[in-house]
Motif scaffolding. Structure first.
Motif, mmCIF file in Angstrom:
data_model
loop_
_atom_site.group_PDB
_atom_site.id
_atom_site.type_symbol
_atom_site.label_atom_id
_atom_site.label_comp_id
_atom_site.label_asym_id
_atom_site.label_seq_id
_atom_site.Cartn_x
_atom_site.Cartn_y
_atom_site.Cartn_z
ATOM 1 N N SER A 83 1.072 0.435 -2.268
ATOM 2 C CA SER A 83 0.121 -0.148 -3.161
ATOM 3 C C SER A 83 0.472 -1.437 -3.531
ATOM 4 O O SER A 83 -0.157 -2.555 -3.516
ATOM 5 C CB SER A 83 -0.187 0.695 -4.435
ATOM 6 N N GLY A 84 1.679 -1.839 -3.758
ATOM 7 C CA GLY A 84 2.071 -3.004 -4.263
ATOM 8 C C GLY A 84 2.126 -4.177 -3.023
ATOM 9 O O GLY A 84 1.752 -5.114 -3.109
ATOM 10 N N TYR A 85 2.589 -3.725 -1.714
ATOM 11 C CA TYR A 85 2.328 -4.453 -0.436
ATOM 12 C C TYR A 85 0.683 -4.872 -0.224
ATOM 13 O O TYR A 85 0.420 -5.917 0.044
ATOM 14 C CB TYR A 85 3.006 -3.788 0.474
ATOM 15 N N LEU A 86 -0.020 -3.785 -0.309
ATOM 16 C CA LEU A 86 -1.691 -4.086 -0.014
ATOM 17 C C LEU A 86 -2.104 -4.863 -1.021
ATOM 18 O O LEU A 86 -2.909 -5.666 -0.482
ATOM 19 C CB LEU A 86 -2.256 -2.699 0.122
ATOM 20 N N LEU A 87 -1.961 -4.810 -2.251
ATOM 21 C CA LEU A 87 -2.371 -5.553 -3.445
ATOM 22 C C LEU A 87 -1.888 -7.073 -3.152
ATOM 23 O O LEU A 87 -2.730 -7.716 -3.338
ATOM 24 C CB LEU A 87 -1.706 -4.985 -4.816
ATOM 25 N N THR A 88 -0.634 -7.358 -2.989
ATOM 26 C CA THR A 88 -0.297 -8.473 -3.008
ATOM 27 C C THR A 88 -0.922 -9.256 -1.823
ATOM 28 O O THR A 88 -1.075 -10.672 -1.674
ATOM 29 C CB THR A 88 1.333 -8.737 -2.702
ATOM 30 N N MET A 89 -1.001 -8.647 -0.588
ATOM 31 C CA MET A 89 -1.513 -9.197 0.593
ATOM 32 C C MET A 89 -2.836 -9.544 0.351
ATOM 33 O O MET A 89 -3.316 -10.744 0.774
ATOM 34 C CB MET A 89 -1.297 -8.191 1.784
ATOM 35 N N MET A 90 -3.745 -8.726 -0.192
ATOM 36 C CA MET A 90 -4.994 -8.903 -0.156
ATOM 37 C C MET A 90 -5.183 -9.881 -1.367
ATOM 38 O O MET A 90 -6.188 -10.950 -1.252
ATOM 39 C CB MET A 90 -5.729 -7.621 -0.780
#
Length: 566
Positions: A378-385
């Motif tokens: 979730s942290g990875y996807l949130l930061t990427m987006m």
């Protein structure tokens, strides 16, 4: 800091001789071969020119390399930085980029002076991985126009897609052909040849030769001036309070990225080389470099992990490797500017797209998803987006805040178990001792505002006239909210004729208890080394014996507690 810098130089160049000079020179030439196509490409992708990217690499190599907090950092324009600069250039023009670079340099110096060199350690790895992937997406989409030979409006991913829908996506075949050729060469270039000719440089050379014969109608880099000072550069007359105010947020984004990228690069490279790295000195050197670079017409620079790793693998011994790499680029600018000016823009786009793909930490991404760490994913996807659709500052802050909140949520688990006295383990006889009034409560987990409700709820049934022994070996931390509730527990237990004892309290927890007034309130004699000692103390008190069989905590609570805190 200046003394630390001199100490670094003394250690670095101790016993320096011709063998080291030869290593630095060869490594510098190798790095310059890698840096040349990247400098040109990142200059263009920043919204500036290929010449601006080349100037940036030269000045950064000379100045930041000389002042660096390590012996191995190679600085210059990077893909991550170009992704931020393209939006600043679209809004404020090249002058805005140059002024923002100047402001960011000053911010970096302040960060170094105030010793923020370790701040990157608080950023979780999924956040760093996510923002790197987001930057890669921005770089790739930013090169769509050049790669396919099309035209769009706007600089954001969504804006470009909408623009293509409105203007059409009419692919220019020659541009696409050259871009694909570069990508293919870089992908299939044998790794063993990289020690002699980097894949990106080989790809551009092949494209230049092919285009010389085919004479395709494609857009090229254009003239590269043979000078270190470009016409489009910063002048003191361009700086005024109003424009500084309008560019403060973009400048902070540049500074944040420069800090993150430089410190991460330094930490990773230090492990690779087995050398020392001073983050504070590095930030100051990055700041000085970025203050000077705009006056030559260059774009913001930061440490580059790709070039740094090449320098280390090529055998670079000292910071002279970076200086020699800059000298190699300078020589290339004067000798090869005519050839470089004919490089097709789609070829540089191919270099950047493959570079963007390789920027991703694929092993880290695979590990996160394969291990099914929901918080990390979730942290990875949130930061990427957030990186793709907003900007770096928002992305990193959002990622860190999300990770911190999830850590609090995941840490809000407090295990509480109760146990009666084990007579056999204590070597006691149930016929001769009185232990039925004692209940040992084992606590595991941090006691803070997130878990205090669980603590209150589960402890309610133990508030009787008996003795409660709180075994806190498994409690790594406690906050003021928990301290207040424990004080209330002790008060209510005392009212019912019982008492609360403590054992196995960790040093950090004890210090918080002391500051919160708990130790003074209940008495230092209520704290014991182990549950056994607390049990024996309570037994002696119950049968009317004087004193304690085992020593409790020292009566002077301000004494050094290292020897008795578990």
């Amino acid at each position: 800091m200046f003394r630390r810098y001199l100490a670094l130089l003394k250690t670095e160049f101790s016993g320096y001789g011709m063998a080291n000079l030869r290593k630095d020179l060869l490594a510098g030439i190798t790095v310059s071969a890698v840096a040349l196509p990247l400098a040109l490409a990142f200059g263009v992708s920043s919204g500036a020119t290929a010449a601006a990217g080349l100037i940036t690499a030269i000045i950064a190599g000379l100045m930041i390399g000389a002042l660096s907090g390590s012996s191995f950092q190679i600085s210059g324009p990077t893909g991550a930085m170009s992704a931020i600069l393209i939006s600043i250039a679209a809004r404020h023009g090249i002058k805005g980029v140059l002024i923002a670079c100047l402001i960011a340099g000053a911010v970096l110096i302040v960060c170094g002076v105030f010793k923020l060199g370790k701040i990157v350690s608080i950023i979780p790895m999924p956040v760093i991985t996510g923002f790197t992937s987001g930057i890669a997406v921005i770089i790739a989409f930013g090169q769509m126009d050049n790669f396919f030979g099309v035209t769009s409006q706007g600089y954001g991913v969504i804006e470009k897609l909408i623009s293509y829908g409105r203007l059409g996506f009419n692919i220019n075949s020659p541009s696409l052909t050259l871009g694909l050729l570069v990508a293919a060469v870089m992908i299939f270039w044998p790794k063993k040849f990289n020690n002699y000719i980097p894949g990106s440089l080989a790809a551009l050379t092949i494209v230049l030769i092919a285009n010389a014969f085919l004479k395709l109608d494609v857009m090229t880099v254009g003239e590269i001036p043979r000078t270190l000072i470009l016409k489009e550069r910063l002048a003191f007359a361009d700086i005024n309070p109003e424009i500084i105010h309008s560019l403060m947020i973009p400048a902070l984004s540049i500074a944040a990225l420069g800090m993150i990228e430089s410190l991460l690069c330094g930490a990773a490279a230090a492990k690779m080389k087995g050398d020392t790295f001073d983050g504070d000195i590095e930030l100051v050197s990055q700041g000085i470099g970025n203050i000077v670079i705009p006056f030559f017409g260059g774009v913001p620079a930061t440490a580059a992990i790709a070039r740094t790793s090449v320098a280390i693998k090529a055998g670079g011994a000292t910071r002279l490797t970076g200086i020699f790499h800059a000298a190699g680029l300078l020589l290339s600018m004067f000798l090869l500017s005519g050839i470089m000016s004919k490089i097709p823009m789609s070829a540089l786009a191919g270099v950047l797209i493959i570079t963007a793909w390789r920027m991703n930490d694929w092993s880290g991404i695979k590990y996160i998803f394969k291990s099914k760490f929901k918080t990390a994913i979730s942290g990875y996807l949130l930061t990427m987006m957030a990186t793709v659709f907003f900007d770096l500052s928002v992305a990193v802050i959002a990622g860190v805040v999300f990770s911190a909140l999830m850590f609090v949520v995941n840490s809000s688990e407090l295990e509480i178990s109760a146990s009666d006295v084990d007579y056999e383990r204590m070597n006691l006889s149930d016929n001769t001792t009185k232990t039925d009034h004692i209940k040992v409560i084992y606590l595991t987990g941090a006691i803070f505002f997130g878990t205090v409700n669980v603590f209150i709820e589960k402890m309610e049934k133990y508030i009787t006239g008996k003795t409660i022994i709180l075994s806190m070996r498994g409690v790594p931390g406690i906050d003021t909210t928990a301290i207040q509730e424990i004080i209330e527990l002790c008060r209510r237990q005392k009212e019912k004729g019982g008492e609360v004892l403590f054992c196995c309290v960790q040093k950090a927890v004890f210090q918080v208890m002391e500051k919160g007034g708990l130790v003074k309130l209940v008495g230092i004699d209520k704290f014991h080394w182990s549950a056994d000692e607390a049990i024996i103390r309570s037994m002696k008190k119950k049968v009317g014996s004087e004193g304690n069989l085992c020593p409790a905590y020292p009566q002077n609570s301000s004494a050094n507690t290292n020897s008795f805190l578990t």
